[in-house]
Write a protein that holds these residues in place. Structure first.
Motif, mmCIF file in Angstrom:
data_model
loop_
_atom_site.group_PDB
_atom_site.id
_atom_site.type_symbol
_atom_site.label_atom_id
_atom_site.label_comp_id
_atom_site.label_asym_id
_atom_site.label_seq_id
_atom_site.Cartn_x
_atom_site.Cartn_y
_atom_site.Cartn_z
ATOM 1 N N ALA A 64 27.595 -12.738 -18.769
ATOM 2 C CA ALA A 64 27.892 -14.022 -18.135
ATOM 3 C C ALA A 64 26.649 -14.841 -17.808
ATOM 4 O O ALA A 64 26.591 -16.030 -18.114
ATOM 5 C CB ALA A 64 28.709 -13.798 -16.868
ATOM 6 N N VAL A 65 25.682 -14.235 -17.190
ATOM 7 C CA VAL A 65 24.510 -14.999 -16.743
ATOM 8 C C VAL A 65 23.568 -15.294 -17.906
ATOM 9 O O VAL A 65 22.995 -16.383 -17.986
ATOM 10 C CB VAL A 65 23.776 -14.263 -15.602
ATOM 11 N N PRO A 74 24.130 -16.021 -21.187
ATOM 12 C CA PRO A 74 24.456 -17.239 -21.936
ATOM 13 C C PRO A 74 24.230 -18.525 -21.146
ATOM 14 O O PRO A 74 23.806 -19.536 -21.720
ATOM 15 C CB PRO A 74 25.938 -17.060 -22.276
ATOM 16 N N VAL A 75 24.498 -18.498 -19.851
ATOM 17 C CA VAL A 75 24.276 -19.710 -19.047
ATOM 18 C C VAL A 75 22.793 -20.063 -19.022
ATOM 19 O O VAL A 75 22.423 -21.226 -19.208
ATOM 20 C CB VAL A 75 24.807 -19.544 -17.600
ATOM 21 N N THR A 76 21.942 -19.082 -18.791
ATOM 22 C CA THR A 76 20.510 -19.376 -18.706
ATOM 23 C C THR A 76 19.974 -19.875 -20.047
ATOM 24 O O THR A 76 19.178 -20.816 -20.089
ATOM 25 C CB THR A 76 19.703 -18.155 -18.237
ATOM 26 N N VAL A 77 20.423 -19.281 -21.139
ATOM 27 C CA VAL A 77 19.946 -19.710 -22.459
ATOM 28 C C VAL A 77 20.495 -21.093 -22.802
ATOM 29 O O VAL A 77 19.746 -21.992 -23.202
ATOM 30 C CB VAL A 77 20.313 -18.669 -23.538
ATOM 31 N N ALA A 78 21.805 -21.290 -22.656
ATOM 32 C CA ALA A 78 22.414 -22.579 -23.010
ATOM 33 C C ALA A 78 21.878 -23.705 -22.126
ATOM 34 O O ALA A 78 21.620 -24.811 -22.614
ATOM 35 C CB ALA A 78 23.929 -22.491 -22.901
ATOM 36 N N LEU A 85 15.313 -18.413 -10.301
ATOM 37 C CA LEU A 85 16.088 -17.710 -9.270
ATOM 38 C C LEU A 85 16.766 -16.476 -9.850
ATOM 39 O O LEU A 85 16.721 -15.391 -9.257
ATOM 40 C CB LEU A 85 17.130 -18.650 -8.651
ATOM 41 N N TRP A 86 17.376 -16.601 -11.033
ATOM 42 C CA TRP A 86 18.034 -15.452 -11.654
ATOM 43 C C TRP A 86 17.032 -14.387 -12.060
ATOM 44 O O TRP A 86 17.310 -13.194 -11.949
ATOM 45 C CB TRP A 86 18.874 -15.870 -12.862
ATOM 46 N N ALA A 87 15.878 -14.798 -12.544
ATOM 47 C CA ALA A 87 14.852 -13.816 -12.918
ATOM 48 C C ALA A 87 14.395 -13.032 -11.682
ATOM 49 O O ALA A 87 14.208 -11.811 -11.741
ATOM 50 C CB ALA A 87 13.667 -14.508 -13.578
#
Length: 164
Positions: free
Chosen positions: A16-17, A19-23, A146-148
């Motif tokens: 889930a996370v 694809p969001v970060t890449v897109a 933030l996600w990293a």
């Protein structure tokens, strides 16, 4: 049960996370290409697809904290500082995505075939398409950072007894 919950949590994060970060990272340059070639239907279609990926996977991403809380509860670490910091950073990342990234992507998309002036967020002044995509890239970078940081905290888990 803890291993199962942890596995689902990690898989949900990757599926889930990721694809969001890449897109989201690919969106600003794709939007600049769409603005640079107004008649290029392919460039606009790519931008629409990236925005759709971000929206859909943002909703799917709700599974990540749900299984994260279940895992933390089973492990008995809900009060640990590293987890509380991770929860706060996850909430911030979700806020940045929902309140800044997705609305700005929508505004850029709405303008892609228009006059090149983007009303980014209600209440903000209109800007050029280039300026809007630059700001969007900055906000997206903050979301990704933030996600990293959450990912690193989940791996290192300060004070854990696993020796990691």
């Amino acid at each position: 049960m803890t291993k199962f919950l942890l596995a689902v949590h990690v898989i949900a994060a990757i599926v889930a996370v990721g694809p969001v970060t890449v897109a989201a990272s690919m969106f600003p340059p794709a939007a600049r290409r769409a603005f640079g070639a107004p008649g290029d239907a392919g460039a606009l279609a790519t931008t629409r697809l990236l925005h759709r990926i971000c929206r859909v996977y943002a909703v799917v991403g709700v599974a990540v904290p749900v299984f994260g809380f279940a895992t933390a509860s089973n492990m008995g670490v809900l009060g640990d500082t590293w987890l509380i910091v991770s929860i706060v950073l996850t909430a911030l990342a979700a806020g940045v995505l929902a309140l800044l990234v997705l609305p700005r992507q929508s505004a850029v998309l709405e303008t892609a075939e228009g006059d090149g002036v983007v009303e980014e967020v209600p209440g903000e002044r209109a800007t050029s398409a280039r300026a809007a995509t630059v700001r969007l890239a900055m906000v997206t970078g903050i979301f990704n950072l933030l996600w990293a940081t959450v990912t690193v905290l989940m791996i290192i888990r300060p004070g854990s007894t696993t020796g990691a």
